[in-house]
Motif scaffolding. Sequence first.
Motif, PDB file in Angstrom:
ATOM      1  N   LEU A  47       0.833  -1.199   0.000  1.00  0.00           N
ATOM      2  CA  LEU A  47       0.000   0.000   0.000  1.00  0.00           C
ATOM      3  C   LEU A  47       0.868   1.249   0.000  1.00  0.00           C
ATOM      4  O   LEU A  47       1.818   1.367   0.789  1.00  0.00           O
ATOM      5  CB  LEU A  47      -0.916   0.007   1.226  1.00  0.00           C
ATOM      6  N   THR A  48       0.552   2.173  -0.891  1.00  0.00           N
ATOM      7  CA  THR A  48       1.274   3.433  -0.972  1.00  0.00           C
ATOM      8  C   THR A  48       0.287   4.581  -1.103  1.00  0.00           C
ATOM      9  O   THR A  48      -0.891   4.377  -1.417  1.00  0.00           O
ATOM     10  CB  THR A  48       2.223   3.465  -2.187  1.00  0.00           C
ATOM     11  N   LEU A  49       0.786   5.788  -0.878  1.00  0.00           N
ATOM     12  CA  LEU A  49      -0.014   6.972  -1.141  1.00  0.00           C
ATOM     13  C   LEU A  49       0.109   7.338  -2.617  1.00  0.00           C
ATOM     14  O   LEU A  49       1.147   7.073  -3.240  1.00  0.00           O
ATOM     15  CB  LEU A  49       0.467   8.141  -0.280  1.00  0.00           C
ATOM     16  N   PRO A  50      -0.919   7.913  -3.204  1.00  0.00           N
ATOM     17  CA  PRO A  50      -0.847   8.311  -4.615  1.00  0.00           C
ATOM     18  C   PRO A  50       0.230   9.375  -4.804  1.00  0.00           C
ATOM     19  O   PRO A  50       0.507  10.175  -3.900  1.00  0.00           O
ATOM     20  CB  PRO A  50      -2.242   8.883  -4.906  1.00  0.00           C
ATOM     21  N   ILE A  51       0.853   9.383  -5.967  1.00  0.00           N
ATOM     22  CA  ILE A  51       1.832  10.420  -6.284  1.00  0.00           C
ATOM     23  C   ILE A  51       1.278  11.300  -7.389  1.00  0.00           C
ATOM     24  O   ILE A  51       0.465  10.861  -8.206  1.00  0.00           O
ATOM     25  CB  ILE A  51       3.187   9.823  -6.717  1.00  0.00           C
ATOM     26  N   THR A  52       1.702  12.528  -7.395  1.00  0.00           N
ATOM     27  CA  THR A  52       1.237  13.477  -8.413  1.00  0.00           C
ATOM     28  C   THR A  52       1.771  13.075  -9.778  1.00  0.00           C
ATOM     29  O   THR A  52       2.976  12.772  -9.896  1.00  0.00           O
ATOM     30  CB  THR A  52       1.722  14.893  -8.075  1.00  0.00           C
ATOM     31  N   LYS A  56       8.683  13.087  -9.747  1.00  0.00           N
ATOM     32  CA  LYS A  56       9.806  12.154  -9.712  1.00  0.00           C
ATOM     33  C   LYS A  56      10.012  11.567  -8.318  1.00  0.00           C
ATOM     34  O   LYS A  56      10.914  10.751  -8.109  1.00  0.00           O
ATOM     35  CB  LYS A  56      11.082  12.860 -10.177  1.00  0.00           C
ATOM     36  N   GLU A  57       9.185  11.976  -7.381  1.00  0.00           N
ATOM     37  CA  GLU A  57       9.296  11.455  -6.019  1.00  0.00           C
ATOM     38  C   GLU A  57       8.796  10.015  -5.951  1.00  0.00           C
ATOM     39  O   GLU A  57       7.889   9.622  -6.686  1.00  0.00           O
ATOM     40  CB  GLU A  57       8.484  12.325  -5.052  1.00  0.00           C
ATOM     41  N   ARG A  58       9.398   9.259  -5.058  1.00  0.00           N
ATOM     42  CA  ARG A  58       8.968   7.877  -4.859  1.00  0.00           C
ATOM     43  C   ARG A  58       7.719   7.852  -3.992  1.00  0.00           C
ATOM     44  O   ARG A  58       7.551   8.694  -3.096  1.00  0.00           O
ATOM     45  CB  ARG A  58      10.085   7.057  -4.211  1.00  0.00           C
ATOM     46  N   ALA A  59       6.854   6.888  -4.263  1.00  0.00           N
ATOM     47  CA  ALA A  59       5.615   6.772  -3.496  1.00  0.00           C
ATOM     48  C   ALA A  59       5.926   6.413  -2.042  1.00  0.00           C
ATOM     49  O   ALA A  59       6.847   5.643  -1.755  1.00  0.00           O
ATOM     50  CB  ALA A  59       4.717   5.714  -4.116  1.00  0.00           C
ATOM     51  N   THR A  60       5.145   6.971  -1.126  1.00  0.00           N
ATOM     52  CA  THR A  60       5.291   6.666   0.295  1.00  0.00           C
ATOM     53  C   THR A  60       4.627   5.335   0.610  1.00  0.00           C
ATOM     54  O   THR A  60       3.429   5.147   0.368  1.00  0.00           O
ATOM     55  CB  THR A  60       4.638   7.769   1.155  1.00  0.00           C
ATOM     56  N   TYR A  71      -1.225   9.277   7.763  1.00  0.00           N
ATOM     57  CA  TYR A  71      -1.071   9.461   6.315  1.00  0.00           C
ATOM     58  C   TYR A  71      -2.133  10.380   5.715  1.00  0.00           C
ATOM     59  O   TYR A  71      -2.179  10.563   4.504  1.00  0.00           O
ATOM     60  CB  TYR A  71      -1.104   8.104   5.613  1.00  0.00           C
ATOM     61  N   SER A  72      -2.979  10.922   6.565  1.00  0.00           N
ATOM     62  CA  SER A  72      -3.968  11.887   6.074  1.00  0.00           C
ATOM     63  C   SER A  72      -3.392  13.285   6.217  1.00  0.00           C
ATOM     64  O   SER A  72      -2.346  13.481   6.838  1.00  0.00           O
ATOM     65  CB  SER A  72      -5.278  11.769   6.860  1.00  0.00           C
ATOM     66  N   GLY A  74      -4.528  15.562   7.964  1.00  0.00           N
ATOM     67  CA  GLY A  74      -4.832  16.080   9.295  1.00  0.00           C
ATOM     68  C   GLY A  74      -6.206  16.684   9.419  1.00  0.00           C
ATOM     69  O   GLY A  74      -6.777  16.724  10.499  1.00  0.00           O
ATOM     70  N   ASN A  75      -6.761  17.153   8.320  1.00  0.00           N
ATOM     71  CA  ASN A  75      -8.076  17.795   8.358  1.00  0.00           C
ATOM     72  C   ASN A  75      -9.146  16.967   7.652  1.00  0.00           C
ATOM     73  O   ASN A  75     -10.328  17.253   7.763  1.00  0.00           O
ATOM     74  CB  ASN A  75      -8.004  19.184   7.704  1.00  0.00           C
ATOM     75  N   SER A  76      -8.717  15.963   6.920  1.00  0.00           N
ATOM     76  CA  SER A  76      -9.659  15.194   6.119  1.00  0.00           C
ATOM     77  C   SER A  76      -9.930  13.839   6.751  1.00  0.00           C
ATOM     78  O   SER A  76      -9.054  13.246   7.375  1.00  0.00           O
ATOM     79  CB  SER A  76      -9.099  15.003   4.707  1.00  0.00           C
ATOM     80  N   ASP A  77     -11.180  13.371   6.613  1.00  0.00           N
ATOM     81  CA  ASP A  77     -11.517  12.033   7.084  1.00  0.00           C
ATOM     82  C   ASP A  77     -11.585  11.069   5.901  1.00  0.00           C
ATOM     83  O   ASP A  77     -12.193  10.012   5.987  1.00  0.00           O
ATOM     84  CB  ASP A  77     -12.841  12.040   7.849  1.00  0.00           C
ATOM     85  N   LYS A  78     -10.924  11.469   4.806  1.00  0.00           N
ATOM     86  CA  LYS A  78     -10.867  10.620   3.613  1.00  0.00           C
ATOM     87  C   LYS A  78      -9.407  10.428   3.221  1.00  0.00           C
ATOM     88  O   LYS A  78      -8.581  11.318   3.383  1.00  0.00           O
ATOM     89  CB  LYS A  78     -11.628  11.259   2.442  1.00  0.00           C
ATOM     90  N   ILE A  79      -9.122   9.250   2.702  1.00  0.00           N
ATOM     91  CA  ILE A  79      -7.763   8.964   2.253  1.00  0.00           C
ATOM     92  C   ILE A  79      -7.825   7.978   1.094  1.00  0.00           C
ATOM     93  O   ILE A  79      -8.668   7.069   1.081  1.00  0.00           O
ATOM     94  CB  ILE A  79      -6.895   8.409   3.400  1.00  0.00           C
ATOM     95  N   THR A  80      -6.963   8.163   0.118  1.00  0.00           N
ATOM     96  CA  THR A  80      -6.859   7.250  -1.017  1.00  0.00           C
ATOM     97  C   THR A  80      -5.520   6.535  -0.947  1.00  0.00           C
ATOM     98  O   THR A  80      -4.480   7.165  -0.718  1.00  0.00           O
ATOM     99  CB  THR A  80      -6.953   8.015  -2.350  1.00  0.00           C
ATOM    100  N   VAL A  81      -5.561   5.227  -1.096  1.00  0.00           N
ATOM    101  CA  VAL A  81      -4.322   4.448  -1.090  1.00  0.00           C
ATOM    102  C   VAL A  81      -4.248   3.638  -2.379  1.00  0.00           C
ATOM    103  O   VAL A  81      -5.273   3.274  -2.971  1.00  0.00           O
ATOM    104  CB  VAL A  81      -4.225   3.504   0.128  1.00  0.00           C
ATOM    105  N   VAL A  82      -3.034   3.373  -2.802  1.00  0.00           N
ATOM    106  CA  VAL A  82      -2.794   2.601  -4.019  1.00  0.00           C
ATOM    107  C   VAL A  82      -2.348   1.202  -3.623  1.00  0.00           C
ATOM    108  O   VAL A  82      -1.406   1.044  -2.825  1.00  0.00           O
ATOM    109  CB  VAL A  82      -1.728   3.269  -4.902  1.00  0.00           C
TER     110      VAL A  82
END
Length: 310
Positions: A47-52, A56-60, A71-72, A74-82
């Motif tokens: 599982l990783t966070l989406p990248i823009t 050229k950054e590596r996915a977290t 991994y959010s 801080g203000n959102s109760d939604k998160i997308t994971v890859v």
Amino acid sequence: MKITVVSRSGREVVKGGLELNDSATVADLQEAIHKRTKKFYPSRQRLTLPITPGSKERATVLNYKKSLKDYSDGNSDKITVVLKDLGPQVSYRTLFFFEYLGPLILYPVFYFFPVYKYFGYNEERVIRPVQTYAMYYWCFHYFKRIMETFFVHRFSHATSPLSNVFRNCAYYWTFGAYIAYYVNHPLYTPVSDLQMKIGFGFGLICQVANFYCHILLKNLRSPDGGGGYQIPSGFLFNIVTCANYTTEIYQWLGFNIATQTVAGYVFLAVATSIMTNWALAKHRRLRKLFDGKDGRPKYPRRWVILPPFL
């Protein structure tokens, strides 16, 4: 918390997403994905966070121990994971057991059984002392490896791709048969008694040293395999980054000094090449992590793997 799980192509993997409480961890998310998909059990998931797009950054990569809140934004109760499917997995203990079992079984077959008659050698075979000592040395080595796999090693990753079982077994089993064929051959010419004793004596010292190196590495990790990277220290690790590989290579050097076959030296060259690549990568990683900045310790100057050469 609303979790959207997508593939690397952007396709939604879990239809409608998942609802987890705010205290949920990444491990909880993996279990929830497994319940909804069945196919993707936790060790098969990356599982990783989406990248823009265009970045050229590596996915977290999400750490299974951490909270999803980490991994959010801080203000959102939604998160997308890859989700990346790592494919069928096996435990590292299973992988190592089967790759070491082959050489442990195959070598004595060439020693104890009349296999050479199938290669056209029908004359009576005379077993020389060096061949007997080599068989014991070989079996001790792989028996030690299997015992270390179950009772000593702690793994940073729980599983390995199933395909590695076939690749690793092909490597170990083929070289095991290749070396056993020539060391136990009816036309094998032994080295001098002194050279044999020096070779096996040096090799056995390295085998014991290798075992102690594995004990030291075990103590660097917690029982669950965690603990992160640490600077190895003690015994040969005070002068060599990968002392476990050093003693592994030198113990096979001892075996080859005692037996002296082309097959054995080919195996030594291939194994040394593989372990040297691993050692260089680990040495670079440790020097990068422990750079002496921001309160981090500085990695000491050490040989990488093969003193006094590298």
